[in-house]
Design a protein around this motif. Structure first.
Motif: not given
Ligand code: PGA
Length: 317
Positions: A267-295
């Motif tokens: 959720p926007r505020d992760p503490s609502r789920d009892g979680l925290a996003v950590l500030d770890v070196r090298g993160f976040p991993l920047k990935r992307t969502w794709y739509f994929v289909y045979p060209a």
């Protein structure tokens, strides 16, 4: 004067019927495929026709227009100058035709059809947000949504079971069309009260020393995290393997360990789920969502409409 008038009039009268017999869309498609594939054989494969059929179509078009449209250059087939002209006209015709198909489908109450989608589990956090407004706009459409992990979605893609696929790590195949549409940051998470929560610039090694909760094999999130750790030469200790993002979130919140998850699962505020996003070196991993289909596959009208809708929604975010 009279003669000139008659001549022009004659030409105007005979034009439509002459155009009608001069070419067919199939011939234009054959020419387009031959030029794009630089040869007859691959064009024939792509169009599921025999090679002689393709050659005849291109030859008939050339005969009707009275000029060669392709020539060989080494082992390749390339367009002549006239061929280039015909192609650029053909592409405009195809675009118009696609737009016409779309308008006709709209007239039929866009699309009493079916949208067949397969998405990776992590996409279930945002895909409904796109499907909701799309189906509200096109009430006649039925949606079939299969939600599975990355490897299962790839299997469905290989088997051609659906129209469109949503994933972060498409297989490396040159024959796939990929439409990137949304950022997918992967973040390190821990319980809200974890010792690393709130710490600044935590070294990667310190994070990797914590027991790691992993998704099951075949998960794209897991693949991406493993690749990242391997690249950095760290080997985290996997404590447990769990089969869903929600199971991981609950286990992390309960203090069983840390995890790498898509930011979309929180959720926007992760503490609502009892979680925290950590500030770890090298993160976040920047990935992307794709739509994929045979060209090579022409997307069904409904799938094309959804793809366009989703891309324009994502661009507006
Ligand atoms: P998954 O999704 O971890 O649920 O498989 C991520 C992906 O592969 O895109």
């Amino acid at each position: 004067m009279e003669m000139i008038y008659m001549d022009t009039f004659d030409r105007l009268l005979s034009m439509p019927s002459r155009i009608r017999v001069r070419f067919t869309l199939a011939q234009l498609r054959a020419l387009e495929a031959v030029v794009r594939n630089a040869g007859f054989t691959r064009a024939a494969e792509e169009l599921h026709l025999s090679q002689p059929t393709i050659s005849i179509q291109v030859k008939e078009l050339a005969d009707a227009l009275g000029t060669p449209l392709v020539e060989s250059s080494g082992r390749k087939v390339v367009p002549t100058a006239a061929g280039e002209e015909v192609l650029s006209c053909a592409r405009r015709i195809f675009d118009e035709w696609a737009a016409l198909e779309m308008r006709l489908a709209e007239l039929k109450g866009l699309k009493r059809g079916r949208l067949r989608l397969a998405a990776v589990t992590t996409a279930e956090y945002f895909l409904p947000g796109l499907l909701g407004p799309f189906t509200a706009k096109h009430a006649g459409i039925e949606v079939e949504l299969a939600v599975e992990n990355r490897d299962r979605v790839v299997e469905r893609l290989e088997a051609g079971r659906d129209d469109l696929y949503v994933m972060m790590m498409p297989p490396e195949r040159a024959d796939l069309a990929l439409a990137p549409f949304l950022a997918n940051p992967l973040v390190p998470v821990a319980a809200r009260r974890h010792a690393l929560a709130g710490k600044r610039r935590v070294p990667l090694e310190a994070f990797a020393a914590e027991p790691l909760l992993m998704r099951e094999r075949g998960s794209g999130t897991r693949m991406a995290a493993e690749a990242f750790f391997a690249e950095r030469g760290v080997s985290p200790t996997a404590r447990m393997e769990l089969g869903s993002n929600e199971a991981i979130k609950h286990a992390v919140a309960a203090g069983l360990g840390v995890a790498v998850l898509s930011r979309h699962t929180l959720p926007r505020d992760p503490s609502r789920d009892g979680l925290a996003v950590l500030d770890v070196r090298g993160f976040p991993l920047k990935r992307t969502w794709y739509f994929v289909y045979p060209a090579a596959r022409r997307l069904p009208v409904v799938a094309r409409a959804f793809l366009e809708f989703a891309l324009s929604e994502a661009a507006g975010r």
